[in-house]
Write a protein that holds these residues in place. Structure first.
Motif, short mmCIF file in Angstrom:
data_model
loop_
_atom_site.label_atom_id
_atom_site.label_comp_id
_atom_site.label_asym_id
_atom_site.label_seq_id
_atom_site.Cartn_x
_atom_site.Cartn_y
_atom_site.Cartn_z
N HIS A 87 0.84 -1.21 0.00
CA HIS A 87 0.00 0.00 0.00
C HIS A 87 0.88 1.26 0.00
CE1 HIS A 87 -3.67 2.28 1.52
NE2 HIS A 87 -2.70 3.11 1.85
N GLU A 88 1.87 1.28 0.87
CA GLU A 88 2.71 2.48 0.99
C GLU A 88 3.59 2.67 -0.26
OE1 GLU A 88 2.12 4.68 3.22
OE2 GLU A 88 0.75 3.42 4.34
N HIS A 91 1.71 4.36 -2.92
CA HIS A 91 1.62 5.81 -2.73
C HIS A 91 2.82 6.53 -3.37
CE1 HIS A 91 -1.96 6.10 -0.41
NE2 HIS A 91 -1.48 5.63 0.73
N GLU A 108 -5.76 6.86 -1.88
CA GLU A 108 -5.96 5.75 -0.92
C GLU A 108 -6.66 4.56 -1.57
OE1 GLU A 108 -4.46 5.53 1.72
OE2 GLU A 108 -3.96 7.58 2.24
N TYR A 142 -10.90 4.93 2.87
CA TYR A 142 -10.31 3.72 2.27
C TYR A 142 -11.40 2.89 1.59
CZ TYR A 142 -6.56 5.19 5.34
OH TYR A 142 -5.60 5.94 5.96
ZN LIG Z 1 -2.54 5.15 2.41
#
Ligand SMILES: [Zn+2]
Length: 200
Positions: A87-88, A91, A108, A142
């Protein structure tokens, strides 16, 4: 450390997936472990929520140490740690391609989608909070983001979403985003239009 090697290998293999999706390459991030909830609170200068475990900045990912991950957070399965790493990293790609971390729901939602963090379907009313989530977000962003990103990809394809991202830059504010959205998708970024596509 065995763990470091494992993390590098894991990120390397996910890097291939991300580069395939975004059509660009973002170098492997540095991963720093945070060793307690207290330390997270100290960095952020506030009492943080139990679910908050990681963030990305520049080319760094800060994440709760896997050794204490389930103890210091509300996530009781260590699988969660690996999904959050994905997930990170997503980003960082988003930032690279848009030069912008906004809209929050899209950033997100796409990170959840790419990390396979499947979210429960929001109610129609909840889903329409998308229009409040340009700058801000809360725990619901989210779920709302994941829902719309998945729907946009399933219905209109990945290419279109990528086209939208590529048209953004660091100056893109909320109004400009709506214009770009219209140019790419051919329908308005509005409650009325999103109401129509909710059920499909
Ligand atoms: Zn995030």
């Amino acid at each position: 450390m065995k763990e470091d090697k494992e993390i590098i290998e894991f990120l390397k293999s996910f890097q291939k997936e991300l580069s395939g999706f975004f059509g660009i390459n973002v170098e492997l991030p540095m991963v720093s472990f945070i060793n307690s909830r207290k330390e997270i609170d100290k960095i952020w200068g506030r009492k943080t929520e139990e679910w908050f475990v990681a963030w990305a900045k520049d080319n760094n990912i800060f994440i709760l140490n896997p050794k204490i991950y389930t103890k210091e957070s509300s996530h009781k399965n260590i699988e969660h740690f690996w999904k959050v790493l994905k997930h990170e990293y997503s980003h960082l790609y988003y930032k690279e391609i848009t030069n912008n971390g906004r809209p929050k729901w899209l950033n997100e939602g796409l990170a959840c989608y790419l990390a396979n963090q499947v979210k429960e379907k929001p109610t129609k009313k909840e889903s329409l909070k998308i229009f409040e989530y340009y700058q801000k977000g809360d725990w619901l962003v989210y779920r709302v983001g994941y829902f719309w990103v998945k729907l946009l990809i399933d219905k209109f394809g990945k290419k279109k979403l990528l086209k939208l991202l590529k048209k953004m830059n660091s100056q893109t504010a909320e109004k400009e985003f709506a214009k770009i959205f219209y140019r790419v998708y051919g329908f308005k970024f509005s409650e009325e239009e999103f109401n129509k596509i909710f059920e499909v």
